[in-house]
Write a protein that holds these residues in place. Sequence first.
Motif, mmCIF file in Angstrom:
data_model
loop_
_atom_site.group_PDB
_atom_site.id
_atom_site.type_symbol
_atom_site.label_atom_id
_atom_site.label_comp_id
_atom_site.label_asym_id
_atom_site.label_seq_id
_atom_site.Cartn_x
_atom_site.Cartn_y
_atom_site.Cartn_z
ATOM 1 N N UNK A 1 2.060 15.839 -1.537
ATOM 2 C CA UNK A 1 2.502 16.969 -2.344
ATOM 3 C C UNK A 1 2.262 16.657 -3.811
ATOM 4 N N UNK A 2 1.639 17.568 -4.515
ATOM 5 C CA UNK A 2 1.281 17.360 -5.921
ATOM 6 C C UNK A 2 2.525 17.257 -6.801
ATOM 7 N N UNK A 3 3.611 17.889 -6.413
ATOM 8 C CA UNK A 3 4.814 17.891 -7.235
ATOM 9 C C UNK A 3 5.764 16.734 -6.910
ATOM 10 N N UNK A 4 5.415 15.891 -5.969
ATOM 11 C CA UNK A 4 6.276 14.779 -5.564
ATOM 12 C C UNK A 4 6.273 13.687 -6.634
ATOM 13 N N UNK A 5 7.424 13.415 -7.268
ATOM 14 C CA UNK A 5 7.467 12.394 -8.320
ATOM 15 C C UNK A 5 7.285 10.976 -7.788
ATOM 16 N N UNK A 6 7.378 10.793 -6.482
ATOM 17 C CA UNK A 6 7.237 9.461 -5.890
ATOM 18 C C UNK A 6 5.819 9.161 -5.414
ATOM 19 N N UNK A 7 4.931 10.139 -5.445
ATOM 20 C CA UNK A 7 3.570 9.900 -4.958
ATOM 21 C C UNK A 7 2.860 8.910 -5.882
ATOM 22 N N UNK A 8 1.915 8.187 -5.334
ATOM 23 C CA UNK A 8 1.175 7.187 -6.100
ATOM 24 C C UNK A 8 -0.095 7.806 -6.669
ATOM 25 N N UNK A 9 -0.344 7.502 -7.934
ATOM 26 C CA UNK A 9 -1.525 7.996 -8.632
ATOM 27 C C UNK A 9 -2.331 6.793 -9.100
ATOM 28 N N UNK A 10 -3.639 6.890 -8.972
ATOM 29 C CA UNK A 10 -4.508 5.814 -9.437
ATOM 30 C C UNK A 10 -4.701 5.931 -10.944
ATOM 31 N N UNK A 11 -4.562 4.836 -11.642
ATOM 32 C CA UNK A 11 -4.746 4.793 -13.090
ATOM 33 C C UNK A 11 -6.227 5.004 -13.420
ATOM 34 N N UNK A 12 -6.535 5.881 -14.384
ATOM 35 C CA UNK A 12 -7.945 6.093 -14.749
ATOM 36 C C UNK A 12 -8.543 4.944 -15.558
ATOM 37 N N UNK A 13 -7.692 4.078 -16.088
ATOM 38 C CA UNK A 13 -8.181 2.957 -16.893
ATOM 39 C C UNK A 13 -8.479 1.724 -16.038
ATOM 40 N N UNK A 14 -7.527 1.352 -15.197
ATOM 41 C CA UNK A 14 -7.674 0.167 -14.337
ATOM 42 C C UNK A 14 -7.496 0.649 -12.906
ATOM 43 N N UNK A 15 -8.589 0.692 -12.157
ATOM 44 C CA UNK A 15 -8.611 1.337 -10.846
ATOM 45 C C UNK A 15 -7.644 0.735 -9.824
ATOM 46 N N UNK A 16 -7.287 -0.528 -9.946
ATOM 47 C CA UNK A 16 -6.365 -1.109 -8.969
ATOM 48 C C UNK A 16 -4.890 -0.858 -9.319
ATOM 49 N N UNK A 17 -4.621 -0.214 -10.456
ATOM 50 C CA UNK A 17 -3.238 0.169 -10.787
ATOM 51 C C UNK A 17 -2.881 1.434 -10.019
ATOM 52 N N UNK A 18 -1.771 1.393 -9.301
ATOM 53 C CA UNK A 18 -1.241 2.560 -8.602
ATOM 54 C C UNK A 18 0.169 2.777 -9.118
#
Length: 104
Positions: A1-18
Amino acid sequence: DVLDPERLIQCPLVKHHRIRARRFPYHLVKCKESNPEIAKKLATCPFNARHLVPRADLSDHIMKCNDKAFMEQDVVGRCCEPSEEHLNNGSTWQAPPCDEDWET
């Protein structure tokens, strides 16, 4: 869900950061400071500061950005609303007399 505050997003700067969505804006600020060379190569989307894209791809991203629709909708909404000046001038309109008697 796009509105879920707990979902993990990949950092655009350092790809292994979630990062969890609720912490993502804070992470971007810190990660930009920690990785200035990578940050220099990226541009921020004018419609959503969470979108960092390669500078060369910015115009393409702007054309396709999903958040652009929200901004356009907001701009159109503001254009169609009465101005504050119009609202503050006072209206001369009066309600027509009512022939109904709710007590009877």
